[in-house]
Design a protein around this motif. Sequence first.
Motif, short mmCIF file in Angstrom:
data_model
loop_
_atom_site.label_atom_id
_atom_site.label_comp_id
_atom_site.label_asym_id
_atom_site.label_seq_id
_atom_site.Cartn_x
_atom_site.Cartn_y
_atom_site.Cartn_z
N VAL A 67 -2.41 5.49 -8.46
CA VAL A 67 -1.86 5.79 -9.79
C VAL A 67 -1.92 7.30 -9.99
CG1 VAL A 67 -2.05 5.42 -12.27
CG2 VAL A 67 -2.57 3.56 -10.69
N ILE A 68 -0.82 7.86 -10.52
CA ILE A 68 -0.65 9.31 -10.57
C ILE A 68 -0.25 9.75 -11.98
CG2 ILE A 68 0.62 11.27 -9.58
CD1 ILE A 68 1.29 9.43 -7.19
N PHE A 69 -0.96 10.72 -12.52
CA PHE A 69 -0.61 11.27 -13.84
C PHE A 69 0.69 12.07 -13.80
CE2 PHE A 69 -0.68 15.43 -16.07
CZ PHE A 69 -0.37 14.98 -17.34
N GLY A 70 1.51 11.88 -14.83
CA GLY A 70 2.69 12.70 -15.04
C GLY A 70 2.97 12.81 -16.53
N SER A 71 3.47 13.95 -16.98
CA SER A 71 3.71 14.15 -18.41
C SER A 71 5.11 13.70 -18.84
CB SER A 71 3.53 15.62 -18.78
OG SER A 71 4.56 16.41 -18.20
N ASP A 72 6.07 13.78 -17.93
CA ASP A 72 7.49 13.57 -18.25
C ASP A 72 7.97 14.62 -19.26
OD1 ASP A 72 9.98 12.38 -17.93
OD2 ASP A 72 9.66 10.94 -19.56
N TRP A 73 7.38 15.82 -19.20
CA TRP A 73 7.83 16.93 -20.04
C TRP A 73 9.17 17.44 -19.53
CZ3 TRP A 73 9.30 21.97 -19.34
CH2 TRP A 73 9.28 22.81 -20.47
N PRO A 74 10.12 17.80 -20.37
CA PRO A 74 10.06 17.82 -21.84
C PRO A 74 10.51 16.53 -22.51
CG PRO A 74 12.09 18.84 -21.13
CD PRO A 74 11.36 18.45 -19.87
N GLU A 129 0.80 -1.22 0.00
CA GLU A 129 0.00 0.00 0.00
C GLU A 129 0.83 1.28 0.00
OE1 GLU A 129 -3.28 0.32 -0.29
OE2 GLU A 129 -3.55 -1.85 -0.47
N GLN A 130 2.10 1.18 0.41
CA GLN A 130 2.94 2.39 0.47
C GLN A 130 3.60 2.70 -0.86
OE1 GLN A 130 4.18 -0.58 1.18
NE2 GLN A 130 6.39 -0.60 1.54
N VAL A 131 3.27 1.93 -1.89
CA VAL A 131 3.87 2.12 -3.21
C VAL A 131 2.82 2.59 -4.20
CG1 VAL A 131 5.21 1.10 -5.09
CG2 VAL A 131 5.50 0.25 -2.74
N SER A 132 3.06 3.76 -4.82
CA SER A 132 2.21 4.28 -5.89
C SER A 132 2.97 4.16 -7.21
CB SER A 132 1.84 5.74 -5.62
OG SER A 132 1.10 5.86 -4.42
N CYS A 133 2.29 4.45 -8.30
CA CYS A 133 2.91 4.33 -9.62
C CYS A 133 2.53 5.53 -10.48
CB CYS A 133 2.46 3.04 -10.29
SG CYS A 133 3.27 2.71 -11.88
N LYS A 134 3.53 6.13 -11.11
CA LYS A 134 3.27 7.26 -12.00
C LYS A 134 2.93 6.77 -13.40
CE LYS A 134 6.03 10.89 -9.83
NZ LYS A 134 7.14 11.85 -10.00
N MET A 135 1.76 7.21 -13.87
CA MET A 135 1.37 6.97 -15.25
C MET A 135 2.03 8.07 -16.09
SD MET A 135 -0.75 4.62 -16.61
CE MET A 135 -2.31 4.38 -15.76
N ALA A 136 3.32 7.92 -16.26
CA ALA A 136 4.14 8.92 -16.95
C ALA A 136 5.16 8.19 -17.82
CB ALA A 136 4.85 9.82 -15.94
N GLY A 137 5.65 8.89 -18.83
CA GLY A 137 6.69 8.30 -19.67
C GLY A 137 6.18 7.26 -20.64
N LEU A 138 4.88 7.19 -20.85
CA LEU A 138 4.33 6.18 -21.76
C LEU A 138 4.87 6.36 -23.18
CD1 LEU A 138 0.64 6.25 -20.51
CD2 LEU A 138 2.16 4.28 -20.40
N VAL A 139 4.74 7.56 -23.71
CA VAL A 139 5.16 7.79 -25.10
C VAL A 139 6.68 7.69 -25.24
CG1 VAL A 139 5.45 10.32 -25.00
CG2 VAL A 139 4.66 9.22 -27.12
N THR A 140 7.40 8.00 -24.17
CA THR A 140 8.86 7.91 -24.20
C THR A 140 9.32 6.48 -24.44
OG1 THR A 140 8.84 9.67 -22.55
CG2 THR A 140 10.96 8.66 -23.02
N GLU A 141 8.54 5.52 -23.94
CA GLU A 141 8.89 4.10 -24.13
C GLU A 141 8.22 3.50 -25.37
OE1 GLU A 141 11.29 3.02 -22.29
OE2 GLU A 141 11.18 4.94 -21.24
N GLY A 142 7.42 4.30 -26.06
CA GLY A 142 6.75 3.82 -27.25
C GLY A 142 7.56 4.07 -28.51
#
Length: 276
Positions: free
Chosen positions: A227-234, A188-201
């Motif tokens: 689960v947490i949104f992130g853009s991984d900009w730039p 429960e103490q671990v979250s995950c960023k939904m970020a960097g998707l396109v970077t790995e695509g």
Amino acid sequence: MRIDSHQHFWKYDPVKDAWITDEMAVIKNDFMPEDVYPLMQTNGITGCIAVQADQSEAETHFLLELAEQHDFIRGVVGWVDFRAANIAERLAYFSQWKTLKGFRHIVQAEPQDDFLLREDFCQGIALLSKYGFTYDILIYPKHLPHALTFVKRFPEQQFIIDHLAKPLIKAQHISRWLEDIRPFAKLEQVSCKMAGLVTEGDWANWKMTDFKPYVNAVLDIFGTDRVIFGSDWPVCLTGASYTQTCEILEKNTTHLSGEEKEKLWGGNCARVYNCQ
């Protein structure tokens, strides 16, 4: 409330930023808060977390200074040497900045696959909870088994896995990654960023549907509370614009309720990083 949990800022230096290859030439430039803020506004995002890209305390101070100058930077994930003999002193020093929410180390670049389990590193991590600091885990899929052992050592510590642990989205390899990330469901103490998707695509030829299996898997494993949104900009600009990065998540989460989307886009970030 929408908060982007993962942005980087830098003044490009070819030596310091040698990790930016010629294939990533689009990000061989300066990227500062004033560059991203209009993009955030266009997409209804009101705040962000600035995350370190260079492993130095100077980087941490650089981001803290930016946060002082720009109210929309709600928090900073900096860097400190957890292996240093004076780590307790350094954490006490950095605790004076309320915008400093946590730390990160670029584990993916370390030669040891089990770097997270180094005793000197873990001794430093053990001190984070005293100050309420988070720790972002930046790894590749091969590191997940070690990361699982690592987080189990610190049941009271708040951890965030960056970029889904960088699954091989371009190659559409999912089975091994899925097997290794699934055990985190119970932690429960671990979250995950939904970020960097396109970077790995596939930067030049990605499709919205490429990301669906990975988005669904992370939501299934971590649930909509972790689960947490992130853009991984730039860094995302290697394959997509800021708006496209947001659209990837929006179009692959249409099945979620309004309440679940609020958590994903900002509520979970505000809670995990203790920012508003």
